[in-house]
Design a protein around this motif. Structure first.
Motif, PDB file in Angstrom:
ATOM      1  N   SER A   1     -51.470  -0.380 -27.005  1.00 18.36           N
ATOM      2  CA  SER A   1     -51.386   0.593 -26.135  1.00 18.36           C
ATOM      3  C   SER A   1     -50.228   1.203 -27.156  1.00 18.36           C
ATOM      4  O   SER A   1     -49.641   0.675 -28.119  1.00 18.36           O
ATOM      5  N   GLN A   2     -50.322   2.766 -26.683  1.00 18.88           N
ATOM      6  CA  GLN A   2     -49.292   3.513 -27.677  1.00 18.88           C
ATOM      7  C   GLN A   2     -48.082   3.426 -27.106  1.00 18.88           C
ATOM      8  O   GLN A   2     -47.736   3.676 -25.842  1.00 18.88           O
ATOM      9  N   THR A   3     -47.146   3.191 -27.790  1.00 14.34           N
ATOM     10  CA  THR A   3     -45.541   3.555 -27.094  1.00 14.34           C
ATOM     11  C   THR A   3     -44.788   4.056 -28.259  1.00 14.34           C
ATOM     12  O   THR A   3     -45.134   4.110 -29.399  1.00 14.34           O
ATOM     13  N   GLU A  26     -45.939   3.289 -32.117  1.00 14.30           N
ATOM     14  CA  GLU A  26     -46.890   2.095 -32.293  1.00 14.30           C
ATOM     15  C   GLU A  26     -48.104   2.519 -31.710  1.00 14.30           C
ATOM     16  O   GLU A  26     -48.318   3.032 -30.580  1.00 14.30           O
ATOM     17  N   GLY A  27     -49.170   1.730 -32.185  1.00 18.23           N
ATOM     18  CA  GLY A  27     -50.456   1.937 -31.408  1.00 18.23           C
ATOM     19  C   GLY A  27     -51.479   2.955 -31.893  1.00 18.23           C
ATOM     20  O   GLY A  27     -52.323   3.171 -31.053  1.00 18.23           O
ATOM     21  N   THR A  28     -50.915   3.822 -32.809  1.00 19.38           N
ATOM     22  CA  THR A  28     -51.875   4.930 -33.078  1.00 19.38           C
ATOM     23  C   THR A  28     -51.475   5.054 -34.362  1.00 19.38           C
ATOM     24  O   THR A  28     -50.274   5.025 -35.202  1.00 19.38           O
ATOM     25  N   SER A  29     -52.413   5.650 -35.286  1.00 18.94           N
ATOM     26  CA  SER A  29     -52.146   6.199 -36.775  1.00 18.94           C
ATOM     27  C   SER A  29     -52.491   7.677 -36.747  1.00 18.94           C
ATOM     28  O   SER A  29     -53.085   8.221 -36.068  1.00 18.94           O
ATOM     29  N   ARG A  72     -45.399   6.683 -38.969  1.00 19.13           N
ATOM     30  CA  ARG A  72     -44.964   6.459 -37.578  1.00 19.13           C
ATOM     31  C   ARG A  72     -43.682   6.499 -37.600  1.00 19.13           C
ATOM     32  O   ARG A  72     -42.894   5.784 -36.529  1.00 19.13           O
ATOM     33  N   SER A  95     -51.608  11.477 -30.273  1.00 17.71           N
ATOM     34  CA  SER A  95     -52.111  10.600 -31.188  1.00 17.71           C
ATOM     35  C   SER A  95     -53.406  11.106 -31.873  1.00 17.71           C
ATOM     36  O   SER A  95     -53.983  12.099 -31.407  1.00 17.71           O
TER      37      SER A  95
END
Lengths: 114, 111
Positions: A1-3, A26-29, A72, A95
């Motif tokens: 999950s994205q945080t 976190e959780g995404t690029s 990030r 995102s």
């Protein structure tokens, strides 16, 4: 999950001192990253945004600067704080680099300059 | 310059009441309108609206966009004390890829 993380949560600094606020996602690029400031009783003011590493757009002239050393990670800095820099600083991301998606906010840093 | 105006600036109602918050905007290249709820800290996302006339609903909250009137409303039915917060409206300009926020409506629910 994205945080999204921001630190510190609160900061009290004397006038003229340096500043460094950090934001990580976190959780995404390839997110789009944003720094906002919210003064008491006012709306969110966009300070900087970044669509990629090393790419920073500044919205308002001020003594703050931003950097994006990693995909990030987004850092807000100042060499010498002013009283008017006091406020609530929020980092946000969209995102996948799609800036028109909803923005998600970090927990914020409350900065008091004395 | 893009502009978002929210009304009322503040609102105090009793628990159980229904409230309607307003947002009007001026933006050169409209893509979407977003609603956020801000309690003590960071805003949390509520809705994103892109099409006129289509209501988005989440529990007791609902929102609708009117592109002809350049406005949106956020409705909260059967309000609870946990609804007390600042509600922020923002519009996305796809030309400059920026989100412009209003100053918010401060909603207070009295038990």
């Amino acid at each position: 999950s994205q945080t999204i993380h921001q630190w510190p949560a609160t900061l009290v600094q004397p006038v003229g001192s340096p500043l460094s606020l950090e934001c990580t996602v976190e959780g995404t690029s390839n997110p789009n990253l944003y720094w906002y400031r919210q003064a008491a009783g006012r709306g969110l003011q966009l300070l900087f945004y970044s669509v990629g590493i090393g790419q920073i757009s500044s919205e308002v002239p001020q003594n703050l600067s931003a950097s994006r050393p990693q995909d990030r990670q987004f850092i807000l800095s100042s060499k010498k704080l002013l009283l008017s820099d006091s406020g609530f600083y929020l980092c946000a991301f969209t995102s996948g680099g799609a800036s028109y998606n909803e923005q998600f906010f970090g927990p914020g840093t409350r900065l008091t300059v004395l | 310059e893009d502009k978002v105006v929210q009304s009322p600036l503040s609102l105090v109602v009793h628990e159980g009441d229904t409230v309607t918050l307003n947002c009007s905007y001026e933006v050169t290249n409209f893509r979407s309108l977003l609603w956020y709820k801000q309690e003590k800290k960071a805003p949390t996302f509520l809705f994103m609206l892109t099409s006129s006339g289509i209501e988005k609903k989440s529990g007791r909250l609902s929102s609708i966009l009117d592109k002809k009137e350049l406005s949106s409303i956020l409705n909260i039915t059967a309000t609870q004390t946990g609804d007390s917060a600042i509600y922020l409206c923002a519009v996305f300009n796809f030309g400059n890829e920026k989100l412009t926020f209003g100053t918010g409506t401060r909603l207070t629910i009295i038990p």
